[in-house]
Design a protein around this motif. Structure first.
Motif, PDB file in Angstrom:
ATOM      1  N   PRO A 229     -14.097 102.574  56.440  1.00  0.00           N
ATOM      2  CA  PRO A 229     -13.877 102.900  55.027  1.00  0.00           C
ATOM      3  C   PRO A 229     -12.997 101.911  54.280  1.00  0.00           C
ATOM      4  O   PRO A 229     -13.228 101.664  53.091  1.00  0.00           O
ATOM      5  CB  PRO A 229     -13.225 104.293  55.091  1.00  0.00           C
ATOM      6  CG  PRO A 229     -13.772 104.898  56.345  1.00  0.00           C
ATOM      7  CD  PRO A 229     -13.865 103.751  57.312  1.00  0.00           C
ATOM      8  N   ASP A 230     -11.996 101.325  54.959  1.00  0.00           N
ATOM      9  CA  ASP A 230     -11.115 100.382  54.251  1.00  0.00           C
ATOM     10  C   ASP A 230     -11.899  99.156  53.782  1.00  0.00           C
ATOM     11  O   ASP A 230     -11.643  98.611  52.709  1.00  0.00           O
ATOM     12  CB  ASP A 230      -9.926  99.973  55.119  1.00  0.00           C
ATOM     13  CG  ASP A 230     -10.345  99.289  56.405  1.00  0.00           C
ATOM     14  OD1 ASP A 230     -11.424  99.599  56.934  1.00  0.00           O
ATOM     15  OD2 ASP A 230      -9.587  98.430  56.905  1.00  0.00           O
ATOM     16  N   TYR A 232     -15.331  99.087  53.307  1.00  0.00           N
ATOM     17  CA  TYR A 232     -16.458  99.454  52.445  1.00  0.00           C
ATOM     18  C   TYR A 232     -16.030  99.922  51.057  1.00  0.00           C
ATOM     19  O   TYR A 232     -16.637  99.544  50.054  1.00  0.00           O
ATOM     20  CB  TYR A 232     -17.264 100.565  53.129  1.00  0.00           C
ATOM     21  CG  TYR A 232     -18.554 100.900  52.428  1.00  0.00           C
ATOM     22  CD1 TYR A 232     -19.543  99.943  52.242  1.00  0.00           C
ATOM     23  CD2 TYR A 232     -18.804 102.193  51.972  1.00  0.00           C
ATOM     24  CE1 TYR A 232     -20.737 100.251  51.617  1.00  0.00           C
ATOM     25  CE2 TYR A 232     -20.006 102.518  51.342  1.00  0.00           C
ATOM     26  CZ  TYR A 232     -20.962 101.545  51.172  1.00  0.00           C
ATOM     27  OH  TYR A 232     -22.148 101.853  50.550  1.00  0.00           O
ATOM     28  N   TYR A 233     -14.970 100.723  51.009  1.00  0.00           N
ATOM     29  CA  TYR A 233     -14.615 101.360  49.746  1.00  0.00           C
ATOM     30  C   TYR A 233     -13.540 100.628  48.951  1.00  0.00           C
ATOM     31  O   TYR A 233     -13.471 100.772  47.731  1.00  0.00           O
ATOM     32  CB  TYR A 233     -14.163 102.799  49.993  1.00  0.00           C
ATOM     33  CG  TYR A 233     -15.280 103.696  50.471  1.00  0.00           C
ATOM     34  CD1 TYR A 233     -16.331 104.047  49.625  1.00  0.00           C
ATOM     35  CD2 TYR A 233     -15.293 104.181  51.773  1.00  0.00           C
ATOM     36  CE1 TYR A 233     -17.365 104.858  50.068  1.00  0.00           C
ATOM     37  CE2 TYR A 233     -16.316 105.003  52.223  1.00  0.00           C
ATOM     38  CZ  TYR A 233     -17.346 105.344  51.365  1.00  0.00           C
ATOM     39  OH  TYR A 233     -18.370 106.131  51.809  1.00  0.00           O
ATOM     40  N   LYS A 234     -12.691  99.861  49.608  1.00  0.00           N
ATOM     41  CA  LYS A 234     -11.616  99.187  48.895  1.00  0.00           C
ATOM     42  C   LYS A 234     -12.070  97.819  48.400  1.00  0.00           C
ATOM     43  O   LYS A 234     -12.927  97.179  49.013  1.00  0.00           O
ATOM     44  CB  LYS A 234     -10.387  99.045  49.801  1.00  0.00           C
ATOM     45  CG  LYS A 234      -9.741 100.375  50.182  1.00  0.00           C
ATOM     46  CD  LYS A 234      -8.499 100.155  51.043  1.00  0.00           C
ATOM     47  CE  LYS A 234      -7.848 101.475  51.411  1.00  0.00           C
ATOM     48  NZ  LYS A 234      -6.644 101.279  52.252  1.00  0.00           N
ATOM     49  N   ASP A 235     -11.453  97.364  47.326  1.00  0.00           N
ATOM     50  CA  ASP A 235     -11.795  96.060  46.764  1.00  0.00           C
ATOM     51  C   ASP A 235     -10.949  94.935  47.340  1.00  0.00           C
ATOM     52  O   ASP A 235     -10.947  93.825  46.809  1.00  0.00           O
ATOM     53  CB  ASP A 235     -11.624  96.093  45.230  1.00  0.00           C
ATOM     54  CG  ASP A 235     -12.684  96.954  44.566  1.00  0.00           C
ATOM     55  OD1 ASP A 235     -13.764  97.124  45.148  1.00  0.00           O
ATOM     56  OD2 ASP A 235     -12.414  97.463  43.462  1.00  0.00           O
ATOM     57  N   GLN A 323     -25.028 101.834  44.584  1.00  0.00           N
ATOM     58  CA  GLN A 323     -24.084 101.262  45.535  1.00  0.00           C
ATOM     59  C   GLN A 323     -24.839 100.556  46.644  1.00  0.00           C
ATOM     60  O   GLN A 323     -25.865 101.032  47.118  1.00  0.00           O
ATOM     61  CB  GLN A 323     -23.212 102.368  46.127  1.00  0.00           C
ATOM     62  CG  GLN A 323     -22.290 101.910  47.248  1.00  0.00           C
ATOM     63  CD  GLN A 323     -21.160 101.061  46.751  1.00  0.00           C
ATOM     64  OE1 GLN A 323     -20.812 101.119  45.582  1.00  0.00           O
ATOM     65  NE2 GLN A 323     -20.584 100.256  47.607  1.00  0.00           N
TER      66      GLN A 323
END
Length: 330
Positions: A229-230, A232-235, A323
């Motif tokens: 998740p870090d 995939y979801y963070k910029d 997405q």
């Protein structure tokens, strides 16, 4: 050129299969979607019966019925992936980066340590133009090998271009691969894909230090990268230490740079997501993501003639407004 001859060439099917497809579409009431149904039949895509839940009701029909009249969002996405494959012009391309797509220079400005002495970036060292791609469905396993191939061939032919993904899928994918892509948005193995598009009898290696192999062989294929998740979801553009959360998928990227900072080696990766085209990760993070990296030992002087090529600096495989899908690699 007769219709069947044209599509026989476009789809890499026999004229007999194209005839079968158009006859089926005509005799079964699909005149308004003639080419689409003919393609499915010519490619032996089975017309399985389905039950779909939509608008609080169960709807019964076949695959072809639901592609012609999508009953819900899932089938709308299936139809749009199929429509993309059938686009005669192939990939969406541009000679400039669309708004919101990060360039390599912009990444380096944001992470200036890549300007320091001792940092290695393949494109800067060899003065090669940066070809970028945008992934909007589960096709990272094709994006990554194509960019690796492009960069290796560009050492000999700077204007070599890159394989047009849409045209390649249309002509070279068989029934099973088409079904996985159209109906499941599912990918495959990037290593097998790379081997299939290189010059015949090309040899790969995964042994040795990645930073040394990068300088010796050129851009590498980063494969089977476990995405958390870090990532995939963070910029964020930098990743070190232990990934956060539970694994949510596998991904393929290209290794294009390396630098040492203290006791840690940072790797520069080229990616296919609009907002994250380039990232830097430490070898510690990569090891915890179980990534492997393959390098092509055989010099690549050209893209084999059987593959359609586009020579624009930017390409994306479709125009889906969603997405980026992660289900890209096994």
């Amino acid at each position: 050129m007769r219709r069947e001859e044209h599509y026989s060439k476009e789809w890499a099917c026999s004229i007999e299969k194209c005839n079968e497809g158009f006859n089926y579409a005509t005799t079964n009431g699909f005149e308004d979607n003639l080419v689409m149904i003919a393609f499915l039949v010519a490619k032996d895509i089975p017309n399985n019966r389905k039950a779909v839940y939509a608008n609080n009701n169960w709807i019964f029909g076949t695959r072809y019925d639901f592609l012609v009249n999508p009953p819900n969002n899932d089938w709308q996405q299936c139809r749009r992936r199929l429509d993309t494959i059938l686009k005669g012009e192939g990939d969406e391309t541009s000679d400039t980066l669309p708004e919101g797509v990060m360039s390599l220079d912009a990444f380096i400005e944001a992470r200036p340590k890549w300007k320091e002495e001792g940092s290695y970036i393949f494109h800067k060292d060899h003065q090669i133009k940066v070809m970028q791609r945008c992934q909007k469905s589960g096709l990272c396993y094709i994006h990554a090998p194509e960019i690796v191939q492009h960069n290796l061939v560009a050492l000999t032919d700077p204007e070599c271009g890159v394989i047009d993904m849409v045209k390649m899928i249309r002509a070279s994918f068989g029934r099973d691969d088409l079904c996985k892509h159209i109906f499941s948005d599912e990918g495959g193995d990037s290593i097998n894909m790379l081997t299939s598009i290189l010059e015949p009898d090309s040899l790969l290696t995964s042994f040795g230090n990645w930073d040394e192999n990068l300088k010796k062989y050129g851009v590498g294929l980063l494969s089977h990268f476990a995405v958390y998740p870090d990532f995939y979801y963070k910029d964020d553009l930098s990743y070190d230490g232990k990934p956060e959360g539970e694994e949510i998928g596998r991904h393929a990227m290209a290794l294009i740079g390396a630098r040492v900072e203290g006791n840690e080696t940072w790797m520069l990766l080229q990616n296919w997501w609009k907002k994250k085209q380039f990232v830097e990760v430490t070898t510690t993070y990569l090891n915890r993501c179980l990534a492997t990296c393959f390098f092509v030992r055989t010099k690549q002087e050209k893209i084999p003639e059987k593959w359609p090529v586009t020579k624009h600096l930017y390409a994306e495989n479709d125009n889906l407004d969603k997405q980026e899908n992660l289900q890209g690699e096994y």
